[in-house]
Design an enzyme around this catalytic site. Structure first.
Site, PDB file in Angstrom:
ATOM      1  N   LYS A 157      26.493  11.580 -15.034  1.00 27.66           N
ATOM      2  CA  LYS A 157      25.514  12.014 -15.649  1.00 27.66           C
ATOM      3  C   LYS A 157      25.306  13.553 -15.534  1.00 27.66           C
ATOM      4  O   LYS A 157      24.990  13.934 -14.642  1.00 27.66           O
ATOM      5  CB  LYS A 157      24.264  11.182 -15.533  1.00 27.66           C
ATOM      6  CG  LYS A 157      23.023  11.588 -16.175  1.00 27.66           C
ATOM      7  CD  LYS A 157      21.931  10.562 -15.762  1.00 27.66           C
ATOM      8  CE  LYS A 157      21.199  11.016 -14.435  1.00 27.66           C
ATOM      9  NZ  LYS A 157      20.116  10.321 -14.169  1.00 27.66           N
ATOM     10  N   LYS A 216      19.270   7.834  -5.225  1.00 28.22           N
ATOM     11  CA  LYS A 216      18.461   8.785  -4.596  1.00 28.22           C
ATOM     12  C   LYS A 216      18.395   8.810  -3.062  1.00 28.22           C
ATOM     13  O   LYS A 216      18.278   9.668  -2.469  1.00 28.22           O
ATOM     14  CB  LYS A 216      17.311   8.964  -5.219  1.00 28.22           C
ATOM     15  CG  LYS A 216      16.989   9.789  -6.610  1.00 28.22           C
ATOM     16  CD  LYS A 216      15.942  10.141  -7.110  1.00 28.22           C
ATOM     17  CE  LYS A 216      16.102  10.552  -8.369  1.00 28.22           C
ATOM     18  NZ  LYS A 216      14.669  11.175  -9.186  1.00 28.22           N
ATOM     19  N   LYS A 258      20.005  17.256 -12.863  1.00 29.53           N
ATOM     20  CA  LYS A 258      19.313  18.593 -12.133  1.00 29.53           C
ATOM     21  C   LYS A 258      19.866  18.767 -10.768  1.00 29.53           C
ATOM     22  O   LYS A 258      19.862  19.717 -10.183  1.00 29.53           O
ATOM     23  CB  LYS A 258      17.953  18.238 -12.038  1.00 29.53           C
ATOM     24  CG  LYS A 258      17.120  18.433 -13.207  1.00 29.53           C
ATOM     25  CD  LYS A 258      15.478  17.857 -12.767  1.00 29.53           C
ATOM     26  CE  LYS A 258      14.903  17.881 -14.295  1.00 29.53           C
ATOM     27  NZ  LYS A 258      13.480  17.088 -14.088  1.00 29.53           N
TER      28      LYS A 258
HETATM   29  P1  AMP Z   1      13.903  13.893 -15.152  1.00 29.25           P
HETATM   30  O1  AMP Z   1      14.813  15.138 -15.479  1.00 29.25           O
HETATM   31  O2  AMP Z   1      14.647  12.775 -14.382  1.00 29.25           O
HETATM   32  O3  AMP Z   1      12.702  13.987 -15.029  1.00 29.25           O
HETATM   33  O4  AMP Z   1      14.216  13.298 -16.850  1.00 29.25           O
HETATM   34  C1  AMP Z   1      13.439  13.512 -17.742  1.00 29.25           C
HETATM   35  C2  AMP Z   1      13.972  12.982 -19.126  1.00 29.25           C
HETATM   36  O5  AMP Z   1      15.152  13.406 -19.421  1.00 29.25           O
HETATM   37  C3  AMP Z   1      14.194  11.217 -19.017  1.00 29.25           C
HETATM   38  O6  AMP Z   1      13.488  10.692 -20.139  1.00 29.25           O
HETATM   39  C4  AMP Z   1      15.331  11.143 -18.730  1.00 29.25           C
HETATM   40  O7  AMP Z   1      15.944  10.071 -19.250  1.00 29.25           O
HETATM   41  C5  AMP Z   1      16.152  12.245 -19.439  1.00 29.25           C
HETATM   42  N1  AMP Z   1      17.409  12.469 -18.998  1.00 29.25           N
HETATM   43  C6  AMP Z   1      17.570  13.275 -17.782  1.00 29.25           C
HETATM   44  N2  AMP Z   1      19.020  13.495 -17.774  1.00 29.25           N
HETATM   45  C7  AMP Z   1      19.588  13.064 -19.029  1.00 29.25           C
HETATM   46  C8  AMP Z   1      20.988  13.021 -19.437  1.00 29.25           C
HETATM   47  N3  AMP Z   1      21.984  13.442 -18.639  1.00 29.25           N
HETATM   48  N4  AMP Z   1      21.235  12.444 -20.631  1.00 29.25           N
HETATM   49  C9  AMP Z   1      20.108  12.058 -21.505  1.00 29.25           C
HETATM   50  N5  AMP Z   1      18.894  11.916 -20.996  1.00 29.25           N
HETATM   51  C10 AMP Z   1      18.406  12.478 -19.816  1.00 29.25           C
END
Ligand code: AMP
Ligand code: TRP
Length: 348
Positions: free
Chosen positions: A211, A119, A214
């Site tokens: 991956k 990041k 967002k």
């Molecule tokens: P965040 O959007 O970074 O706040 O992530 C929220 C949750 O979604 C966390 O538990 C992440 O591990 C999960 N997550 C985010 N991106 C992915 C992805 N591409 N595949 C699986 N889990 C994800």
């Protein structure tokens, strides 16, 4: 098991950042598991707005996003009455415990965090101090409730290991004081990461080695939870594939990340194993498989999207859910934070 670990009851905690659009990775990697854990555990699900401001946010967008993520939790099937949904900044104890953890965690530990390196990018000098200390706040989120189980996607594994290290070092450093205050041998549990299901790492639709995220500049790389049926169909049809037909066996997916990802998504959405999906579609062309995937994705996500949009329009209702959740979360957090103050030696 020691006597005190028996006295720490099982509790689930997890969170998601209100920044950008929620996508299929968030849904399959995290939310589906959160919903399932409600049957067996007491759960606390947090909208981690304090984590979001570790990078710049527009205040209007942030407010909107907090409500939208809350709406998504509810639409996915989280029961805000039986369990707890709230936004992090309403429970000041998260920040309070994070400071104590800033003094427990070591610089060397944080320097290893790959998410910070990704990041912060090349311009590390210009990253916020908050972005660097982010994992300490995450440990505080979990441990301020003495939560024992944390359902997350694969990318959060390293942060969870750090949370366990912090819990352990706190328990060791303050062992005498913990015992003196009647908490036995350890005050914090070592939280268990629950990285489950067939889609712990959903990949980008444009590049099966990256991956789904967002922050990817291409909207075609992800399926957002707010996408309508036409958009979902278009994105799946345009998803990158390779020229070979689909294999019938799992070994045939080796070295074919895009095929593997789409099969994984189908499997997670349908509740079938990847083997079963391959048995059904193996030998066929991607076009037929993609058409089936579009139908499945629209059928599964459509109702969640519709409910999320409906709830997002009712800010007063969403805010009341958050306030009620925060009031209940704060009771637990305060009790644990007071214990931490006693253990550390603060006067209160
Ligand atoms: P965040 O959007 O970074 O706040 O992530 C929220 C949750 O979604 C966390 O538990 C992440 O591990 C999960 N997550 C985010 N991106 C992915 C992805 N591409 N595949 C699986 N889990 C994800
Ligand atoms: N860091 C997590 C993510 O980006 C979000 C998060 C913050 C979290 N605090 C947490 C997840 C506590 C689980 C438990 O996905």
């Amino acid at each position: 098991m020691t006597e005190t670990s028996l006295t720490i009851p099982p509790r689930v905690f997890s969170g998601m950042q209100p920044s950008g659009n929620l996508h299929l990775g968030n849904y399959l990697g995290a939310m589906v598991n959160w919903v399932a854990m409600q049957r067996t555990h007491d759960c606390i699900y947090c909208v981690v707005d304090m984590h979001a401001i570790t990078v710049a946010q527009d205040p209007h967008e942030l407010r909107k996003s907090i409500r939208e993520v809350t709406a998504a939790y509810l639409a996915a099937g989280i029961d805000a009455k039986k369990h707890i949904i709230f936004n992090q900044s309403q429970v000041a104890e998260h920040a309070e415990l994070a400071w104590v953890f800033n003094c427990v965690a070591r610089l060397g530990w944080l320097n290893r965090m790959t998410q910070f390196k990704e990041k912060a990018g090349k311009d590390r000098e210009n990253a916020s101090v908050g972005l660097y200390a982010y994992p300490n706040l995450m440990a505080a989120d979990i441990l301020v409730y003495r939560a024992t189980h944390v359902p997350v996607g694969e990318d959060q594994k390293q942060h969870l290991e750090l949370a366990r290290d912090i819990a352990q070092k706190f328990n060791n450093d303050f062992a005498a004081s913990i015992a003196e205050h009647g908490f036995g041998e350890e005050f914090f549990p070592l939280p268990e990461p629950m990285i489950q299901g067939p889609a712990t790492r959903v990949m980008s639709l444009r590049d099966g080695t990256k991956k789904m995220s967002k922050s990817d500049p291409s909207d075609y790389s992800r399926i957002n939870l707010i996408d309508d049926a036409d958009t979902i169909a278009l994105k799946i049809r345009r998803a990158k594939t390779d020229p070979e037909p689909l294999p019938s066996e799992m070994q045939g997916l080796a070295g074919r990340p895009e095929a593997e990802n789409l099969i994984g998504i189908f499997s997670a959405l349908s509740g079938q194993s990847k083997e079963e999906v391959l048995k059904q579609f193996g030998g066929g062309q991607f076009s037929a498989f993609k058409a089936a995937l579009v139908d499945l994705a629209v059928a599964k996500l459509g109702p969640v999207t519709a409910e999320m949009k409906r709830l997002s329009g009712d800010a007063a209702y969403i805010d009341s859910v958050l306030k009620d959740g925060a009031d209940r979360a704060r009771v637990i957090a305060r009790q644990n934070m007071d214990a931490v103050k006693d253990i550390v030696g603060f006067v209160r």
